[in-house]
Design an enzyme around this catalytic site. Sequence first.
Site, PDB file in Angstrom:
ATOM      1  N   ASN A 187       0.893  -1.197  -0.033  1.00  0.00           N
ATOM      2  CA  ASN A 187      -0.112   0.123   0.017  1.00  0.00           C
ATOM      3  C   ASN A 187       0.911   1.167  -0.108  1.00  0.00           C
ATOM      4  O   ASN A 187       2.026   1.136  -0.137  1.00  0.00           O
ATOM      5  CB  ASN A 187      -0.878  -0.099   1.315  1.00  0.00           C
ATOM      6  N   ASP A 255      -6.265  -6.955   2.385  1.00  0.00           N
ATOM      7  CA  ASP A 255      -6.542  -8.381   2.256  1.00  0.00           C
ATOM      8  C   ASP A 255      -7.418  -8.822   1.259  1.00  0.00           C
ATOM      9  O   ASP A 255      -7.374  -9.788   0.508  1.00  0.00           O
ATOM     10  CB  ASP A 255      -6.756  -8.923   3.713  1.00  0.00           C
TER      11      ASP A 255
HETATM   12  N1  LIG Z   1     -12.629   4.152   0.447  1.00  0.00           N
HETATM   13  C1  LIG Z   1     -12.395   3.222  -0.430  1.00  0.00           C
HETATM   14  N2  LIG Z   1     -13.188   3.384  -1.550  1.00  0.00           N
HETATM   15  C2  LIG Z   1     -13.209   2.389  -2.529  1.00  0.00           C
HETATM   16  N3  LIG Z   1     -12.472   1.220  -2.431  1.00  0.00           N
HETATM   17  C3  LIG Z   1     -11.524   1.253  -1.413  1.00  0.00           C
HETATM   18  C4  LIG Z   1     -11.476   2.121  -0.318  1.00  0.00           C
HETATM   19  N4  LIG Z   1     -10.343   1.879   0.271  1.00  0.00           N
HETATM   20  C5  LIG Z   1      -9.923   0.611   0.028  1.00  0.00           C
HETATM   21  N5  LIG Z   1     -10.377   0.442  -1.125  1.00  0.00           N
HETATM   22  C6  LIG Z   1     -10.313  -0.684  -2.008  1.00  0.00           C
HETATM   23  O1  LIG Z   1      -9.473  -1.619  -1.343  1.00  0.00           O
HETATM   24  C7  LIG Z   1      -8.099  -1.775  -1.920  1.00  0.00           C
HETATM   25  C8  LIG Z   1      -6.842  -1.797  -0.734  1.00  0.00           C
HETATM   26  O2  LIG Z   1      -7.086  -0.668  -0.253  1.00  0.00           O
HETATM   27  P1  LIG Z   1      -5.784  -0.043   0.631  1.00  0.00           P
HETATM   28  O3  LIG Z   1      -4.951   0.312  -0.451  1.00  0.00           O
HETATM   29  O4  LIG Z   1      -6.457   0.904   1.571  1.00  0.00           O
HETATM   30  O5  LIG Z   1      -5.202  -1.352   1.385  1.00  0.00           O
HETATM   31  P2  LIG Z   1      -4.669  -1.441   2.758  1.00  0.00           P
HETATM   32  O6  LIG Z   1      -4.056   0.000   3.243  1.00  0.00           O
HETATM   33  O7  LIG Z   1      -3.865  -2.575   2.745  1.00  0.00           O
HETATM   34  O8  LIG Z   1      -6.062  -1.567   3.661  1.00  0.00           O
HETATM   35  P3  LIG Z   1      -6.091  -1.982   5.088  1.00  0.00           P
HETATM   36  O9  LIG Z   1      -4.859  -1.536   5.906  1.00  0.00           O
HETATM   37  O10 LIG Z   1      -7.395  -1.046   5.686  1.00  0.00           O
HETATM   38  O11 LIG Z   1      -6.509  -3.412   5.130  1.00  0.00           O
HETATM   39  C9  LIG Z   1      -7.926  -0.541  -2.723  1.00  0.00           C
HETATM   40  O12 LIG Z   1      -7.187  -0.764  -3.690  1.00  0.00           O
HETATM   41  C10 LIG Z   1      -9.434  -0.356  -3.308  1.00  0.00           C
HETATM   42  O13 LIG Z   1      -9.908  -1.296  -4.228  1.00  0.00           O
HETATM   43  C1  LIG Z   2      -0.904   0.090   5.064  1.00  0.00           C
HETATM   44  O1  LIG Z   2      -0.957  -1.073   5.552  1.00  0.00           O
HETATM   45  C2  LIG Z   2      -0.452  -1.000   6.977  1.00  0.00           C
HETATM   46  C3  LIG Z   2      -0.536  -2.583   7.605  1.00  0.00           C
HETATM   47  O2  LIG Z   2       0.308  -3.127   7.024  1.00  0.00           O
HETATM   48  C4  LIG Z   2      -1.374  -0.015   7.765  1.00  0.00           C
HETATM   49  O3  LIG Z   2      -0.800   0.121   9.053  1.00  0.00           O
HETATM   50  C5  LIG Z   2      -1.327   1.377   7.153  1.00  0.00           C
HETATM   51  O4  LIG Z   2      -2.253   2.189   7.834  1.00  0.00           O
HETATM   52  C6  LIG Z   2      -1.816   1.224   5.565  1.00  0.00           C
HETATM   53  N1  LIG Z   2      -1.545   2.455   5.014  1.00  0.00           N
HETATM   54  C7  LIG Z   2      -2.438   3.145   4.142  1.00  0.00           C
HETATM   55  C8  LIG Z   2      -1.966   4.385   3.552  1.00  0.00           C
HETATM   56  O5  LIG Z   2      -3.623   2.476   4.049  1.00  0.00           O
END
Ligand SMILES: Nc1ncnc2c1ncn2[C@@H]1O[C@H](COP(=O)(O)OP(=O)(O)OP(=O)(O)O)[C@@H](O)[C@H]1O
Ligand SMILES: *[C@@H]1O[C@H](CO)[C@@H](O)[C@H](O)[C@H]1NC(C)=O
Length: 309
Positions: A187, A255
């Site tokens: 991310n 995930d």
């Molecule tokens: N606010 C949102 N609106 C629409 N889709 C979202 C949103 N947030 C996340 N997603 C979907 O989920 C995918 C993964 O989100 P993100 O990049 O936030 O991953 P992450 O930081 O690993 O998530 P988390 O740590 O919250 O599990 C994005 O590529 C998108 O497809």
């Molecule tokens: C990316 O994922 C980490 C967990 O690995 C989380 O703590 C962090 O908030 C996420 N960052 C964003 C920008 O969503």
Amino acid sequence: MSAAKIVVVGSCMTDLISYTSRLPKPGETIHGHRFSVGFGGKGANQCIAATRLGATTAMVAMVGDDSFGTNYLQNFRDNGVIISHVGVTSEAATGVAPIAVDDAGENCIIIVAGANLKMTAANVEKAEPLIKESCVVVCQGEITMEATLAALTMARKYNVKTLMNAAPADSSLDPAILKNSDIFCVNESEAEALTEVRVQTVMDAQRAAEVLLTRGCGSVIVTLGGEGALYSTGDGHIHVPAEKVTPVDTTGAGDAFVGTLAYYLAYHPHLSMEDMLQRSCKVATISVQAAGTQTSFPTRNKLDNYLFV
Ligand SMILES: Nc1ncnc2c1ncn2[C@@H]1O[C@H](COP(=O)(O)OP(=O)(O)OP(=O)(O)O)[C@@H](O)[C@H]1O
Ligand SMILES: *[C@@H]1O[C@H](CO)[C@@H](O)[C@H](O)[C@H]1NC(C)=O
């Protein structure tokens, strides 16, 4: 039982969530008003997300010899995950994450990885018959790098696709992990931690992805929350936007995305990466509109048919 097409080598954690009006100060005892237990751990979450879409999956993991471990094994059985290679250790407790959430939604989390860190490369090597027959091996950063690397190199040995989700970020990531990743997924904050490129825009994500590509992975995905995801290879970048929605609970969105991508890589390998990413974003976006982590991952029968052709 048919062979698993997706093998996830990763973590299991039990979330213990206390809801309180405010977070406690050091030394203080306060009363909460609600408590809930949830199944988590990035590895298990991704495995469950793929299974909900109809994939045959197997988990390679370690739990403790305790009630949380017993319950976790049951959770895998209930979801239809093959658990022949989920070990039970008496050397550490099942991974847990006690979480306090206050009325403003602010939280404090303590992760005790426990049994997850007891899984060795030798444990992973015992899963060779499973990995050999699979199409995709998926790893994350919640077990030891030694175990992760053993999984990725074994997959490579059998030409099984490797999908590495480097979460949580670890700036001391073993370079061999990148070299053995066909797809390296992070991310924005993880991309930043690994590359020292500040990631706030799609352009920034492109620059971070280019840095990661020079380190030897086959391709890079940077997930961008509400902005969707970026896919990068030596041939260039593809940005896939996410639908605009009002999120209810974004925990586990990453995930849901990774588990769904594993599903497409294994079951629809002839789709273009752009198409797979669009569909993975679609499923992840659905997951942010429901509460909880595994509870928010949709099952195939709740999804539009076009996602499965
Ligand atoms: N606010 C949102 N609106 C629409 N889709 C979202 C949103 N947030 C996340 N997603 C979907 O989920 C995918 C993964 O989100 P993100 O990049 O936030 O991953 P992450 O930081 O690993 O998530 P988390 O740590 O919250 O599990 C994005 O590529 C998108 O497809
Ligand atoms: C990316 O994922 C980490 C967990 O690995 C989380 O703590 C962090 O908030 C996420 N960052 C964003 C920008 O969503």
